[in-house]
Design an enzyme around this catalytic site. Structure first.
Site, mmCIF file in Angstrom:
data_model
loop_
_atom_site.group_PDB
_atom_site.id
_atom_site.type_symbol
_atom_site.label_atom_id
_atom_site.label_comp_id
_atom_site.label_asym_id
_atom_site.label_seq_id
_atom_site.Cartn_x
_atom_site.Cartn_y
_atom_site.Cartn_z
ATOM 1 N N CYS A 2 10.015 -10.770 -3.908
ATOM 2 C CA CYS A 2 11.419 -11.098 -3.707
ATOM 3 C C CYS A 2 12.287 -10.015 -4.321
ATOM 4 O O CYS A 2 12.066 -9.585 -5.449
ATOM 5 C CB CYS A 2 11.835 -12.452 -4.288
ATOM 6 S SG CYS A 2 10.985 -13.825 -3.516
ATOM 7 N N ARG A 27 9.652 -5.531 -1.664
ATOM 8 C CA ARG A 27 9.296 -6.610 -2.591
ATOM 9 C C ARG A 27 9.072 -7.934 -1.865
ATOM 10 O O ARG A 27 8.617 -8.910 -2.472
ATOM 11 C CB ARG A 27 10.406 -6.789 -3.622
ATOM 12 C CG ARG A 27 10.637 -5.561 -4.471
ATOM 13 C CD ARG A 27 11.788 -5.797 -5.412
ATOM 14 N NE ARG A 27 11.481 -6.850 -6.360
ATOM 15 C CZ ARG A 27 10.892 -6.664 -7.531
ATOM 16 N NH1 ARG A 27 10.552 -5.443 -7.892
ATOM 17 N NH2 ARG A 27 10.640 -7.665 -8.336
ATOM 18 N N TRP A 75 9.825 -13.305 -0.345
ATOM 19 C CA TRP A 75 8.388 -13.434 -0.132
ATOM 20 C C TRP A 75 8.093 -14.900 -0.438
ATOM 21 O O TRP A 75 8.183 -15.341 -1.574
ATOM 22 C CB TRP A 75 7.617 -12.514 -1.078
ATOM 23 C CG TRP A 75 6.131 -12.517 -0.852
ATOM 24 C CD1 TRP A 75 5.446 -11.763 0.045
ATOM 25 C CD2 TRP A 75 5.155 -13.301 -1.548
ATOM 26 N NE1 TRP A 75 4.106 -12.038 -0.039
ATOM 27 C CE2 TRP A 75 3.889 -12.979 -1.001
ATOM 28 C CE3 TRP A 75 5.214 -14.257 -2.563
ATOM 29 C CZ2 TRP A 75 2.710 -13.560 -1.451
ATOM 30 C CZ3 TRP A 75 4.035 -14.835 -3.011
ATOM 31 C CH2 TRP A 75 2.800 -14.484 -2.442
ATOM 32 N N ASN A 99 14.173 -14.914 -8.041
ATOM 33 C CA ASN A 99 12.851 -14.300 -7.930
ATOM 34 C C ASN A 99 11.970 -14.952 -8.998
ATOM 35 O O ASN A 99 12.322 -14.924 -10.170
ATOM 36 C CB ASN A 99 12.988 -12.782 -8.167
ATOM 37 C CG ASN A 99 11.673 -12.060 -8.369
ATOM 38 O OD1 ASN A 99 11.633 -11.025 -8.995
ATOM 39 N ND2 ASN A 99 10.585 -12.591 -7.842
ATOM 40 N N GLY A 100 10.865 -15.557 -8.570
ATOM 41 C CA GLY A 100 9.977 -16.213 -9.541
ATOM 42 C C GLY A 100 9.535 -17.560 -9.011
ATOM 43 O O GLY A 100 9.691 -17.849 -7.813
ATOM 44 N N GLU A 483 -11.633 0.463 -4.434
ATOM 45 C CA GLU A 483 -10.265 0.849 -4.089
ATOM 46 C C GLU A 483 -10.140 1.138 -2.581
ATOM 47 O O GLU A 483 -9.174 0.735 -1.935
ATOM 48 C CB GLU A 483 -9.854 2.063 -4.935
ATOM 49 C CG GLU A 483 -8.502 2.664 -4.613
ATOM 50 C CD GLU A 483 -7.349 1.665 -4.577
ATOM 51 O OE1 GLU A 483 -7.491 0.543 -5.078
ATOM 52 O OE2 GLU A 483 -6.300 2.011 -3.990
ATOM 53 N N LYS A 487 -7.624 -0.874 0.112
ATOM 54 C CA LYS A 487 -6.621 -0.071 0.834
ATOM 55 C C LYS A 487 -6.735 -0.306 2.329
ATOM 56 O O LYS A 487 -5.751 -0.540 3.003
ATOM 57 C CB LYS A 487 -6.830 1.406 0.486
ATOM 58 C CG LYS A 487 -5.639 2.235 0.596
ATOM 59 C CD LYS A 487 -4.871 2.366 -0.714
ATOM 60 C CE LYS A 487 -4.490 1.025 -1.316
ATOM 61 N NZ LYS A 487 -4.151 1.083 -2.688
ATOM 62 N N GLU A 490 -5.749 -4.108 3.265
ATOM 63 C CA GLU A 490 -4.362 -4.576 3.153
ATOM 64 C C GLU A 490 -3.469 -4.027 4.247
ATOM 65 O O GLU A 490 -2.527 -4.687 4.663
ATOM 66 C CB GLU A 490 -3.771 -4.327 1.762
ATOM 67 C CG GLU A 490 -3.442 -2.906 1.417
ATOM 68 C CD GLU A 490 -2.841 -2.754 0.009
ATOM 69 O OE1 GLU A 490 -2.021 -3.567 -0.399
ATOM 70 O OE2 GLU A 490 -3.225 -1.779 -0.665
ATOM 71 N N HIS A 506 -29.554 -6.999 -1.233
ATOM 72 C CA HIS A 506 -29.750 -8.319 -1.840
ATOM 73 C C HIS A 506 -28.973 -9.394 -1.091
ATOM 74 O O HIS A 506 -28.721 -10.465 -1.645
ATOM 75 C CB HIS A 506 -29.368 -8.275 -3.321
ATOM 76 C CG HIS A 506 -30.282 -7.395 -4.112
ATOM 77 N ND1 HIS A 506 -31.566 -7.746 -4.439
ATOM 78 C CD2 HIS A 506 -30.115 -6.134 -4.562
ATOM 79 C CE1 HIS A 506 -32.151 -6.758 -5.089
ATOM 80 N NE2 HIS A 506 -31.292 -5.752 -5.175
ATOM 81 N N LYS A 607 5.247 -5.813 -2.759
ATOM 82 C CA LYS A 607 4.882 -4.732 -3.666
ATOM 83 C C LYS A 607 4.689 -5.200 -5.097
ATOM 84 O O LYS A 607 3.765 -4.811 -5.777
ATOM 85 C CB LYS A 607 5.980 -3.675 -3.605
ATOM 86 C CG LYS A 607 5.772 -2.464 -4.495
ATOM 87 C CD LYS A 607 4.687 -1.595 -3.947
ATOM 88 C CE LYS A 607 4.446 -0.355 -4.768
ATOM 89 N NZ LYS A 607 3.135 0.228 -4.430
#
Ligand code: M6R
Length: 612
Positions: A2, A27, A75, A99-100, A483, A487, A490, A506, A607
């Protein structure tokens, strides 16, 4: 998570808000809205829409004449992506953005219902607006204070009161807010990128303090009404650092900014000691004692930052010979971790605001551990709350997929591992200096890697229709595989998994069938032969193998096991994560781009993750 913006002053508020929201869109980008003070019977006009800020812009009337307003890009947490759930929210005389997450909103809603207040949305935020309105008797600070005593969870609020035109009140707990005041007015936002157009000087609103923004001034008081002088900060980058500068996407630009990001992180910390180059943290105020007194290190972080920690762990254990563990920050705090005053907890975060990582800092300090954070955003919560901070100087990272922040975090870990191994005596000054020379050469090696863009473009075309993909490696290469996998996932929405190469057989090898792409990282000389055996295993099942290796190892590869062979520029083997990361980022980037996806703002993500 947000984005928030508020403005009161002498400019066209709607333009300030819409431009600010566009800058903050990374965001959150489910829906957006603004509320502006107008000189009408109903003094606050709210306009909201589902979708991106550009869609909101389309419905904001050019005639909207206001010098004060608040804006939000969402968001979704509580409630679906709908116009009623978009912010700003309105209750009685209160209009606010948030935001929160308000954790006790359900209980509060129950109490408010008894006084006849019924929400129109499914959000926790509207309940907060209703609560503040119920407590408002003409003194905004008093109502905000009383509300803050009732609210559990994290919040950053910007609040308009209908009977106080052109004034914005703000309070935060756990979520960020930065504020500046210029001749043009007062601005508040979630992130400095939205303030930069107006000022390079700003302050972070301290937690649980109330800011009052008027056209000409900003005042801050604590909850008892005592004035507070917040600490001013400044940024040394300008608007262009937060723009695409001719690149199609922020991500591609940020991938290309990695030589600079690493250089800026490393150079100020390498000092000459006679003929030798030794890392030095005296300007960061980080004493050797921090490591010398630690009997174990825990690295806590989320996502890509946590993957930088996986590389850091290997380096530190090798060089310092003390146990180092990497913890996912969202799990760490609930595991009753065994930490004490002899534990050093290193947290890693680009934004410095990730809720779980911040919680790891707080918990560690409560338990007596020392905390060091590797953070990109100056003055962020994690930086301010840690005992020590080592800033990465990657500059603003806007794309949701982290790239330059990651390689800058790697650089920070290399500096840390070498400095403290030198200080501890487990690494000689000569060897340390040789490593520093290699680290100083990394920006050039990254530049050379970027020259092989075309190979990654071609390869990405082949990967575009894939449904599943595997990254395998050992040691540092396994850390890097993790990583690479996040990447790709997403931004390309292709399912992928990172596997320690020896572990595949395995269980997961059953998923490797004809044509399934397997990216094998084989840069480490000590496990190279073992890696090639693992590559043969996937090759025998018909996998499409992309082998990434070093110029030293490339001639040793039996070409029949690799459909595509990518040879990295020459570096010491300890440093291949930097160059390999760039190749893997480019593969993810082009694959997403060829699939026609929104590279910079992938679905469902944001983000800065300021909720747990
Ligand atoms: O701001 P932080 O570094 O604390 O963020 C941590 C993760 O949310 C972040 O790295 C995320 O995994 C990225 N989207 C990965 O590219």
């Amino acid at each position: 998570m947000c984005g928030i913006i508020g403005f009161t002053g002498y400019l066209d508020a709607k333009e300030v808000l819409l431009e600010g929201l566009a800058a903050l869109e990374y965001r959150g980008y489910d829906s957006a809205g603004i509320a502006c003070c107008v000189k009408e019977e109903n003094p606050i006009k709210i306009i909201k829409s589902v979708g991106k800020v550009s869609e909101l812009r389309n419905i904001v009337p050019a005639s909207l004449d206001s010098g004060c307003g608040i804006g939000h890009t969402r968001w979704a947490t509580h409630g679906g992506v709908t116009v009623p759930n978009a912010h700003p929210h309105h209750a009685g005389r209160v209009t606010l953005i948030h935001n929160g997450i308000i954790e006790n909103y359900h209980e509060l809603a129950g109490e408010l219902a008894k006084t006849g207040r019924t929400p129109v949305s499914q959000t926790d935020t509207e309940i907060a607006a209703m609560l503040i309105d119920s407590l408002y008797e003409g003194d905004a600070c008093d109502a905000i204070k009383k509300a803050s005593e009732r609210l559990d969870g994290a919040y950053a609020f910007c609040i308009l009161f209908a009977d106080q035109p052109d004034v914005i009140y703000c309070i935060r707990k756990g979520s960020p807010l930065v504020i500046c005041n210029t001749e043009e007015g007062s601005v508040v936002a979630s992130d400095m990128v939205a303030l930069l157009r107006y000022s390079k000087e700003y302050f972070v609103l301290p937690e649980s303090q109330i800011a009052k923004l008027t056209k000409n001034a900003v005042t801050v008081t604590d909850l008892d009404g005592e004035p507070v002088m917040p600490q001013m900060l400044s940024v040394n980058w300008d608007m262009s650092a937060a723009q695409k500068n001719g690149y199609k996407h922020y991500m591609l630009k940020e991938i290309h900014e990695q030589p600079e990001a690493v250089l800026r992180t490393v150079t100020p910390r390498i000092k000459k000691q006679g003929e030798l180059l030794i890392p030095n943290f005296s300007e960061d105020g980080i004493p050797d004692e921090l490591f010398l007194s630690a009997d174990r290190v825990i690295i806590a972080a989320c996502g890509t930052a946590m993957h930088a920690g996986l590389v850091g762990r290997i380096l530190m254990e090798r060089l310092l010979r003390i146990p180092v563990a990497v913890e996912v920050a969202s799990e760490f705090r609930y595991e009753d971790p065994i930490i004490n005053e002899h534990t050093l907890v290193i947290t890693v975060s680009q934004s410095g605001e990730t809720a779980d990582t911040l919680a790891a800092v707080r918990l560690s300090r409560e338990k007596g551990a020392k905390t060091l954070s590797i953070v990109n955003v100056k003055g962020s919560s994690i930086a301010r709350e840690s005992d020590y901070v080592l800033y990465t100087h990657a500059g603003p990272e806007i794309a949701v997929a982290s790239t330059k922040a990651y390689t800058a975090q790697l650089a920070a870990f290399y500096l840390i591992a070498f400095r403290f191994a030198y200080a501890k005596g487990t690494l000689s000054a000569q060897d340390c200096s040789a490593y520093m020379k290699s680290l100083s050469d990394i920006p050039k090696a990254i530049e050379d890697t970027l020259l092989s863009k075309d190979i990654t473009k071609e390869l990405s075309k082949r990967l575009t229709p894939s449904h599943d993909l595997f990254f395998i490696g050992r040691g540092l290469d396994y850390a890097l595989s993790c990583e690479a996998s996040i990447k790709l996932k997403e931004i390309s929405y292709i399912h992928s998994e990172a596997y320690a190469a020896g572990e595949l057989k395995h269980g997961t090898l059953s998923l490797v069938t004809t044509g399934v792409p397997v990216v094998a990282l084989a840069t480490q000389p000590d496990v190279f032969a073992k890696m090639i055996s693992n590559v043969k295993e996937v090759c025998a099942r018909g996998a499409f193998v992309i082998l990434i290796t070093t110029p030293q190892n490339a001639p040793l590869v039996d070409r029949s096991v690799a459909d595509v062979l990518i040879s990295l520029p020459e570096t010491e083997s300890e440093f291949t994560p930097f160059t390999a990361a760039v190749i893997l980022q480019l593969i993810a980037y082009y694959t997403s781009s060829y699939r026609g996806l929104d590279v910079d703002q992938p679905r469902n993500l944001a983000k800065s993750v300021t909720v747990e």
